[in-house]
Enzyme design. Structure first.
Site, PDB file in Angstrom:
ATOM      1  CE1 TYR A   1      -3.909  -2.176   0.472  1.00 57.05           C
ATOM      2  CE2 TYR A   1      -2.542  -3.308   2.087  1.00 57.05           C
ATOM      3  CZ  TYR A   1      -3.666  -3.262   1.283  1.00 57.05           C
ATOM      4  OH  TYR A   1      -4.543  -4.315   1.297  1.00 57.05           O
TER       5      TYR A   1
ATOM      6  CG  HIS B   1      -6.993   4.709   1.220  1.00 61.35           C
ATOM      7  ND1 HIS B   1      -7.814   5.809   1.304  1.00 61.35           N
ATOM      8  CD2 HIS B   1      -7.694   3.690   1.780  1.00 61.35           C
ATOM      9  CE1 HIS B   1      -8.950   5.471   1.879  1.00 61.35           C
ATOM     10  NE2 HIS B   1      -8.902   4.195   2.189  1.00 61.35           N
TER      11      HIS B   1
ATOM     12  CE1 TYR C   1      -3.757  -3.807   5.449  1.00 66.05           C
ATOM     13  CE2 TYR C   1      -4.109  -5.181   7.387  1.00 66.05           C
ATOM     14  CZ  TYR C   1      -3.459  -4.931   6.188  1.00 66.05           C
ATOM     15  OH  TYR C   1      -2.503  -5.789   5.744  1.00 66.05           O
TER      16      TYR C   1
ATOM     17  CG  ASN D   1     -11.279  -1.233   7.332  1.00 68.57           C
ATOM     18  OD1 ASN D   1     -10.160  -1.503   7.767  1.00 68.57           O
ATOM     19  ND2 ASN D   1     -12.074  -2.145   6.812  1.00 68.57           N
TER      20      ASN D   1
ATOM     21  CG  ASP E   1      -7.402   9.063   1.022  1.00 73.53           C
ATOM     22  OD1 ASP E   1      -7.211   8.748   2.221  1.00 73.53           O
ATOM     23  OD2 ASP E   1      -8.219   8.466   0.297  1.00 73.53           O
TER      24      ASP E   1
ATOM     25  CG  ASN F   1     -14.816   2.538   4.911  1.00 69.58           C
ATOM     26  OD1 ASN F   1     -15.945   2.979   5.096  1.00 69.58           O
ATOM     27  ND2 ASN F   1     -14.545   1.672   3.959  1.00 69.58           N
TER      28      ASN F   1
END
Length: 191
Positions: free
Chosen positions: A19, A24, A70, A72, A97, A118
Site C-alpha cells: 500500500y 489512500h 488498516y 478502516n 486523502d 472508512n
C-alpha cells in the site's frame, strides 16, 4: 488551539509495502515528511498500536502518529493514543486523502461528514465525535466507472507522482500552520 494540551497529528494509511505508494496512504507520506522535518524517528507505541513520534513545535507537545492497523480500523489506535496522552478530540488533526477535492488541493476543516471515508468513520466512532480537525488532501475522483474503493488503493498516476512530493510538503506546511495559528487563521492563509 490550546497551547497546554498536546496536539495529536494522525496520518492515515494502510500498513505494508503493498500500500506504500497508493492514494489512500497520502496521510502516511505527510506524517513521514513532518518526522523528517523534525529530525525524529517513529517508534512503536504498543499501548495504542501506532508508530509514534513525540516532538515539540513552538514549545508545544506534538504527537505524530501512523496507526499500524488498516485504514478502516484506524479509530481504535487513534482513540487509545488520545486517551493515553490526554489529548481532547478537538486537538486531534487527521491527515487524509479526499476524493471530493482535485488532486493536490489541500483544505483544512473541523468536523463534518466522512464522505464514505472508512478511516474517518472509524475515528469518529472511536472518539464518539466528528469534532476533530482534518487536513484533507485531494486525490480527485476515479476515472470513468472505476470503483472509488479500488481507486484509492491504486498507485498515483505517473503525472501525479511527479507532483506528489510538492503536494506532500504543502500538506505538511498546512499541518504546521494549523498547529501554530489555529484553524481560522490557517484557513484564511491557505484557502
Amino acid at each position: 488551539m490550546a497551547d497546554t494540551a498536546p496536539a495529536l497529528v494522525v496520518g492515515l494509511g494502510n500498513p505494508g509495502p503493498d500500500y506504500e505508494r497508493t492514494r489512500h496512504n497520502v496521510g502516511f507520506l505527510v506524517a513521514d515528511s513532518l518526522a523528517q522535518r523534525i529530525g525524529g524517528r517513529f517508534t512503536v507505541h504498543k499501548k495504542s498500536g501506532t508508530d509514534l513520534l513525540q516532538a515539540r513545535l513552538d514549545g508545544r507537545q506534538v504527537l505524530i502518529a501512523k496507526p499500524r492497523s488498516y485504514m478502516n480500523l484506524s479509530g481504535r489506535p487513534v482513540s487509545a493514543l488520545a486517551r493515553f496522552f490526554s489529548v481532547p478530540p478537538t486537538e486531534v488533526i487527521v491527515v487524509h486523502d479526499e476524493l471530493d477535492l482535485p488532486f493536490g488541493a489541500i483544505r483544512l476543516k473541523r468536523g463534518g461528514g466522512e464522505g464514505g471515508h472508512n478511516g474517518l468513520r472509524s475515528i469518529s466512532g472511536a472518539l464518539t465525535t466528528k469534532d476533530y480537525l482534518r487536513t484533507r488532501i485531494g486525490i480527485g475522483r476515479p476515472p470513468g466507472r472505476q470503483d472509488p474503493a479500488d481507486y484509492v488503493l491504486k498507485p498515483f498516476a505517473s503525472a501525479e507522482r511527479k507532483e506528489l512530493p510538492v503536494v506532500v510538503e504543502q500538506a505538511a506546511d498546512a499541518v504546521e500552520l494549523l498547529l501554530r495559528v489555529g484553524l481560522e487563521t490557517a484557513q484564511n492563509q491557505l484557502h
